[in-house]
Write a protein that holds these residues in place. Structure first.
Motif, mmCIF file in Angstrom:
data_model
loop_
_atom_site.group_PDB
_atom_site.id
_atom_site.type_symbol
_atom_site.label_atom_id
_atom_site.label_comp_id
_atom_site.label_asym_id
_atom_site.label_seq_id
_atom_site.Cartn_x
_atom_site.Cartn_y
_atom_site.Cartn_z
ATOM 1 N N ARG A 1 0.840 -1.212 0.000
ATOM 2 C CA ARG A 1 0.000 0.000 0.000
ATOM 3 C C ARG A 1 0.867 1.250 0.000
ATOM 4 N N GLN A 2 1.927 1.199 0.799
ATOM 5 C CA GLN A 2 2.839 2.344 0.892
ATOM 6 C C GLN A 2 3.516 2.604 -0.465
ATOM 7 N N ASP A 3 4.020 1.532 -1.089
ATOM 8 C CA ASP A 3 4.694 1.674 -2.393
ATOM 9 C C ASP A 3 3.756 2.271 -3.428
ATOM 10 N N LEU A 4 2.554 1.704 -3.514
ATOM 11 C CA LEU A 4 1.650 2.107 -4.582
ATOM 12 C C LEU A 4 1.070 3.496 -4.334
ATOM 13 N N ASN A 5 0.908 3.844 -3.050
ATOM 14 C CA ASN A 5 0.442 5.195 -2.740
ATOM 15 C C ASN A 5 1.441 6.264 -3.184
ATOM 16 N N CYS A 6 2.707 5.893 -3.250
ATOM 17 C CA CYS A 6 3.758 6.834 -3.635
ATOM 18 C C CYS A 6 3.477 7.533 -4.959
ATOM 19 N N PHE A 7 2.861 6.811 -5.862
ATOM 20 C CA PHE A 7 2.598 7.442 -7.161
ATOM 21 C C PHE A 7 1.095 7.562 -7.418
ATOM 22 N N GLY A 8 0.335 7.522 -6.338
ATOM 23 C CA GLY A 8 -1.108 7.749 -6.480
ATOM 24 C C GLY A 8 -1.886 6.536 -6.931
ATOM 25 N N GLY A 9 -1.282 5.346 -6.847
ATOM 26 C CA GLY A 9 -1.988 4.123 -7.238
ATOM 27 C C GLY A 9 -2.849 3.625 -6.086
ATOM 28 N N PHE A 10 -3.888 4.384 -5.741
ATOM 29 C CA PHE A 10 -4.684 4.045 -4.573
ATOM 30 C C PHE A 10 -5.675 2.933 -4.852
ATOM 31 N N GLY A 11 -5.672 1.953 -3.984
ATOM 32 C CA GLY A 11 -6.716 0.938 -4.069
ATOM 33 C C GLY A 11 -7.983 1.500 -3.435
ATOM 34 N N GLN A 12 -9.135 0.920 -3.784
ATOM 35 C CA GLN A 12 -10.369 1.360 -3.148
ATOM 36 C C GLN A 12 -10.760 0.372 -2.075
ATOM 37 N N GLN A 13 -11.155 0.895 -0.945
ATOM 38 C CA GLN A 13 -11.615 0.062 0.168
ATOM 39 C C GLN A 13 -12.655 -0.931 -0.329
ATOM 40 N N GLY A 14 -12.442 -2.200 -0.058
ATOM 41 C CA GLY A 14 -13.439 -3.209 -0.421
ATOM 42 C C GLY A 14 -13.403 -3.611 -1.890
ATOM 43 N N TYR A 15 -12.535 -2.969 -2.675
ATOM 44 C CA TYR A 15 -12.442 -3.311 -4.091
ATOM 45 C C TYR A 15 -11.027 -3.760 -4.438
#
Lengths: 212, 212
Positions: A49-63
């Motif tokens: 989550r930390q890695d992907l958040n770095c470039f705005g690759g946010f997952g959606q809660q529950g998805y």
């Protein structure tokens, strides 16, 4: 959100995410949670989550993450959609292995020439590439746009050749000789030290199974 | 001082120290300061002192490190003085490159057999090793002490072969296929992903020279 500089530690993990996402796409999987990715990749979910958040690759809660868009986004960051012209210097086993390796082309690394000094193989073909005389390399580099030189020559010759192509304007060097390269030009060098990886494997074997 | 567990991050840097110290020895250099090592290796001097202190490789103030004893000590930690019997599975270009690579033997990794499925190369020699039929691998592993299998086969076949040799008792796997291996046995796996390194080089080139 302002785009921020992604750390090199994260960048180094991106090719691995890219490989896994490609694999999921091939399996027809459309979305994935950080937990599933974690299980598959052996990285903690919080690291992912930390890695992907770095470039705005946010997952959606529950998805979770959309596999295809994450794959595309990581590819864009890595510059997969660009093409790099590469030459191989040294057509020994390692040079031939690289020339035959189809995966580079798929990732935008196009091998446009192979050079060697050995007259008994000059003129022979690896796939559709004729092995050229190393004496012709200067002309070739001046006449063609060469982004990356893959150095697969013996250790003693590596620094000299690296210097030679860097002077001609090649900006990227992929070095397979056992010594890290340092040259006084504005180039990017990535060193591959196969023995180092094998020695770490040897260490882990000793450590775990304490062979005496 | 009680010996403490050395972290894997330090272990992963040890082969690199080992290579540099070997190089200094070849040049006849008997002692080296952390500052000199730092300049040569491109690691900060404080990182070097911290790394080497981890296993008691203390430099002396005003003298530096004794090159030979540090080299020996790092070699001992890495288990260089032990011999690992290795087999190569897959005698394509990468397998042949590994079989021909003299540096492994010097570091204690002895390649004792090469296997392939391709009947047109079975029986041919790489250096002094005859390429064997992959069908004979089970018997070979049962009859010989095999520590490490180097997996140089296509991606789709890697997991199955890894599983097969792990079941037979091979404890170390050096994997060159593009997918990280996970198998349900008590083995050590080191993955080599050449494309990952090339993709990082591509990223750095884009980032620095912003080619569009």
């Amino acid at each position: 959100m302002a785009s921020k500089k992604i750390s090199m530690a994260v960048i180094k993990r991106l090719p691995r995410y890219h490989r896994y996402l490609n694999y999921l796409l091939e399996l027809g999987i459309k979305r994935v949670s950080s937990k599933e990715l974690s299980t598959r990749m052996g990285i903690t979910a919080s690291q992912i989550r930390q890695d992907l958040n770095c470039f705005g690759g946010f997952g959606q809660q529950g998805y979770g993450y959309n596999v295809e868009s994450l794959y595309t986004e990581i590819g864009n960051i890595l510059g997969i959609n660009k093409t790099f012209n590469c030459i191989i210097i040294g057509a020994g086993n390692m040079g031939q292995a690289l020339a035959n390796y189809g995966n580079f082309e798929k990732r935008g690394f196009s091998i446009i020439a192979v050079f060697d000094v050995n007259t008994s193989i000059i003129g022979k073909k690896i796939k559709d590439l004729e092995i050229r005389d190393l004496n012709d390399i200067d002309d070739f580099v001046l006449e063609n746009k060469v982004d990356i030189a893959m150095l697969c020559v013996p250790y003693r010759e590596t620094a000299g050749l690296a210097d030679r192509v860097a002077k001609l304007g090649v900006k990227g060097l992929w070095n397979f000789s056992p010594m890290d390269l340092k040259i006084p030009y504005d180039v990017i060098v990535e060193n591959v030290h196969l023995s180092d990886s094998l020695m770490v494997l040897g260490y882990k074997l000793n450590d775990k199974f304490s062979r005496e």
